[in-house]
Design a protein around this motif. Structure first.
Motif, PDB file in Angstrom:
ATOM      1  N   ILE A  21      -8.940   9.064  -8.547  1.00 23.33           N
ATOM      2  CA  ILE A  21      -9.792   8.485  -7.517  1.00 23.33           C
ATOM      3  C   ILE A  21      -9.597   6.967  -7.474  1.00 23.33           C
ATOM      4  N   LEU A  22      -9.342   6.345  -8.615  1.00 27.26           N
ATOM      5  CA  LEU A  22      -9.065   4.907  -8.626  1.00 27.26           C
ATOM      6  C   LEU A  22      -7.791   4.588  -7.854  1.00 27.26           C
ATOM      7  N   LYS A  23      -6.809   5.467  -7.956  1.00 32.62           N
ATOM      8  CA  LYS A  23      -5.587   5.281  -7.166  1.00 32.62           C
ATOM      9  C   LYS A  23      -5.904   5.334  -5.678  1.00 32.62           C
ATOM     10  N   ASP A  24      -6.738   6.288  -5.277  1.00 33.19           N
ATOM     11  CA  ASP A  24      -7.104   6.421  -3.871  1.00 33.19           C
ATOM     12  C   ASP A  24      -7.892   5.203  -3.384  1.00 33.19           C
ATOM     13  N   LEU A  25      -8.822   4.732  -4.200  1.00 33.31           N
ATOM     14  CA  LEU A  25      -9.604   3.556  -3.823  1.00 33.31           C
ATOM     15  C   LEU A  25      -8.725   2.307  -3.762  1.00 33.31           C
ATOM     16  N   ARG A  26      -7.703   2.259  -4.621  1.00 36.82           N
ATOM     17  CA  ARG A  26      -6.746   1.153  -4.558  1.00 36.82           C
ATOM     18  C   ARG A  26      -6.017   1.140  -3.223  1.00 36.82           C
ATOM     19  N   ILE A  27      -5.585   2.317  -2.782  1.00 42.76           N
ATOM     20  CA  ILE A  27      -4.882   2.419  -1.497  1.00 42.76           C
ATOM     21  C   ILE A  27      -5.787   1.962  -0.361  1.00 42.76           C
ATOM     22  N   ILE A  28      -7.057   2.377  -0.406  1.00 40.10           N
ATOM     23  CA  ILE A  28      -8.007   1.970   0.628  1.00 40.10           C
ATOM     24  C   ILE A  28      -8.158   0.456   0.655  1.00 40.10           C
ATOM     25  N   GLN A  29      -8.342  -0.134  -0.506  1.00 38.15           N
ATOM     26  CA  GLN A  29      -8.574  -1.580  -0.566  1.00 38.15           C
ATOM     27  C   GLN A  29      -7.327  -2.374  -0.181  1.00 38.15           C
ATOM     28  N   GLU A  30      -6.154  -1.861  -0.507  1.00 40.48           N
ATOM     29  CA  GLU A  30      -4.915  -2.518  -0.084  1.00 40.48           C
ATOM     30  C   GLU A  30      -4.765  -2.448   1.428  1.00 40.48           C
ATOM     31  N   MET A  31      -5.206  -1.347   2.003  1.00 43.87           N
ATOM     32  CA  MET A  31      -5.058  -1.145   3.443  1.00 43.87           C
ATOM     33  C   MET A  31      -5.987  -2.058   4.239  1.00 43.87           C
ATOM     34  N   VAL A  32      -7.249  -2.146   3.821  1.00 44.76           N
ATOM     35  CA  VAL A  32      -8.223  -2.932   4.595  1.00 44.76           C
ATOM     36  C   VAL A  32      -8.162  -4.414   4.241  1.00 44.76           C
ATOM     37  N   ASN A  33      -7.654  -4.727   3.020  1.00 38.83           N
ATOM     38  CA  ASN A  33      -7.570  -6.106   2.550  1.00 38.83           C
ATOM     39  C   ASN A  33      -8.945  -6.751   2.690  1.00 38.83           C
ATOM     40  N   SER A  34      -9.028  -7.896   3.331  1.00 44.22           N
ATOM     41  CA  SER A  34     -10.331  -8.547   3.521  1.00 44.22           C
ATOM     42  C   SER A  34     -10.838  -8.373   4.948  1.00 44.22           C
ATOM     43  N   ASP A  35     -10.121  -7.575   5.741  1.00 38.23           N
ATOM     44  CA  ASP A  35     -10.477  -7.417   7.151  1.00 38.23           C
ATOM     45  C   ASP A  35     -11.722  -6.561   7.340  1.00 38.23           C
TER      46      ASP A  35
END
Length: 291
Positions: free
Chosen positions: A238-252
Motif C-alpha cells: 500500500i505504501l508503494k501505491d500511495l507513493r505512486i499517487i503522491q508522485e502523480m499529484v505532486n503539489s498540484d
C-alpha cells in the motif's frame, strides 16, 4: 484459450488457481519457486514452469501480477521478458498496481511486437483472490477487453471496463485512497471503543450494518480487534501505491488524508527491525500504540 500466469504471490497464487480450476490450460511461473502460491497453483492444476519463455510461448492470454513498476517492466519488457517470446496477437493482462503512466508506457513498448495490453488492477485482498470475488478495473481497447473477459470472470465478481489504457490504474489509485482512509477510521474507532470499555467486536458487528459499513470494516475491523496482522495485502505494497499517487499529484492536489495514512503506515513499516511492512494493512493500528 491457452494462458500463462506470471507472479504467484499472495494474490497471484489464488488467482492462477481459480483460472486453472475453471478449466483453462495455465502455465504458471514465479521468480521464487518455494512460495506458498506456487503450491496453490499447482494443486489447482496449473503447470508450473521454470522460465517466462516456457510460460508464454504460444499462449493466447498472459496474466502478470507482481509488486512494483520495475518488477512489471522486467517481467514484460526485460531481457528475458514476455515481449521476446509471446506470439503476435497475444494479450497481456497486468493485475499489478503501477499507475497510469507506467501502464501506457508498457502498452506503447508492446505495440511493435503486436502484443495487446490491458491494465487490470484488482481490489479485494487475498480473501477476494481466494474466493474469485475480486473487483477488477480494466483499461485498454474495449474489443480486447471483451475477448479477455471470460478469463477475468474466473477471478473476479465485479469486472468493469474503465476506458483506454491506464484507466483501470486511475480508478485503482482512487480505490487505494479510500482503503487507506477507511483504515484510519477503523483504527481510531477501535481505540475509542477500548477507551469506553466497549468490545471492539460489537462495534464491527453493529457499525457494519449502518452508514459506516464497508468491506474494510467487516473484514479488517475484526483483524484489528483481534490483533491479527497476517497479510492479505502488505503495508509495503500500500505504501508503494500511495507513493505512486503522491508522485502523480505532486503539489498540484493537496491530499492531507492520504499523507496521514502514508505517515501511519511508515511508522509501522519501521517496527520489528524494519520488517513491519510485511504485515497486513490492518497493522496500521500499531502506529497508535507502537507495539
Amino acid at each position: 484459450m491457452k494462458t500463462a500466469f506470471l507472479g504467484l504471490g499472495v494474490m497471484g497464487g489464488y488467482m492462477s488457481a481459480n483460472l486453472a480450476a475453471s478449466g483453462y490450460s495455465v502455465n504458471a511461473w514465479n521468480r521464487t519457486s518455494d512460495r506458498p502460491g506456487v503450491k496453490i497453483a499447482l494443486d489447482a492444476g496449473a503447470n508450473i514452469v521454470d522460465s517466462i519463455q516456457e510460460a508464454v510461448t504460444d499462449v493466447d492470454i498472459i496474466c502478470t501480477c507482481v509488486s512494483d513498476i520495475p518488477d512489471v517492466e522486467a517481467v514484460i519488457l526485460g531481457e528475458n521478458g514476455v515481449i521476446h517470446f509471446a506470439k503476435p496477437g497475444a494479450i497481456i493482462i497486468d493485475f499489478s498496481t503501477i499507475g497510469s503512466a507506467a501502464a501506457r508506457h508498457i502498452s506503447q513498448q508492446l505495440e511493435p511486437a503486436q502484443i495487446q495490453f490491458l491494465d487490470a488492477p484488482v481490489s479485494g485482498g487475498d480473501i477476494g483472490a481466494k474466493n474469485g470475488t475480486l473487483t477488477i478495473m480494466v483499461g485498454g481497447n474495449e474489443k480486447i477487453f471483451e475477448t479477455a473477459k471470460p478469463i477475468l470472470e474466473t477471478m473476479g465478481k465485479n469486472i468493469r471496463y474503465c476506458g483506454n489504457v491506464g484507466s483501470g490504474q486511475a480508478v485503482k489509485l482512487c480505490n487505494q485512497i479510500l482503503c487507506s482512509l477507511n483504515l484510519v477510521g477503523i483504527c481510531e474507532a477501535m481505540l475509542l471503543a477500548e477507551k469506553q470499555g466497549i468490545d471492539p467486536n460489537l462495534v464491527v458487528e453493529i457499525c457494519s450494518t449502518g452508514a459506516a459499513g464497508s468491506w474494510a470494516l467487516s473484514n479488517l475491523g475484526l483483524k484489528v480487534a483481534h490483533g491479527d496482522f497476517e497479510p492479505g495485502f502488505m503495508i509495503k505494497h500500500i505504501l508503494k501505491d500511495l507513493r505512486i499517487i503522491q508522485e502523480m499529484v505532486n503539489s498540484d492536489l493537496p491530499l492531507p488524508g492520504t499523507e496521514l495514512a502514508d505517515h501511519l503506515f511508515k511508522i509501522v513499516q519501521k517496527l520489528d527491525q524494519g520488517l513491519g511492512g510485511n504485515q497486513g494493512t490492518q497493522a496500521m493500528i500499531r502506529a497508535y500504540n507502537r507495539s
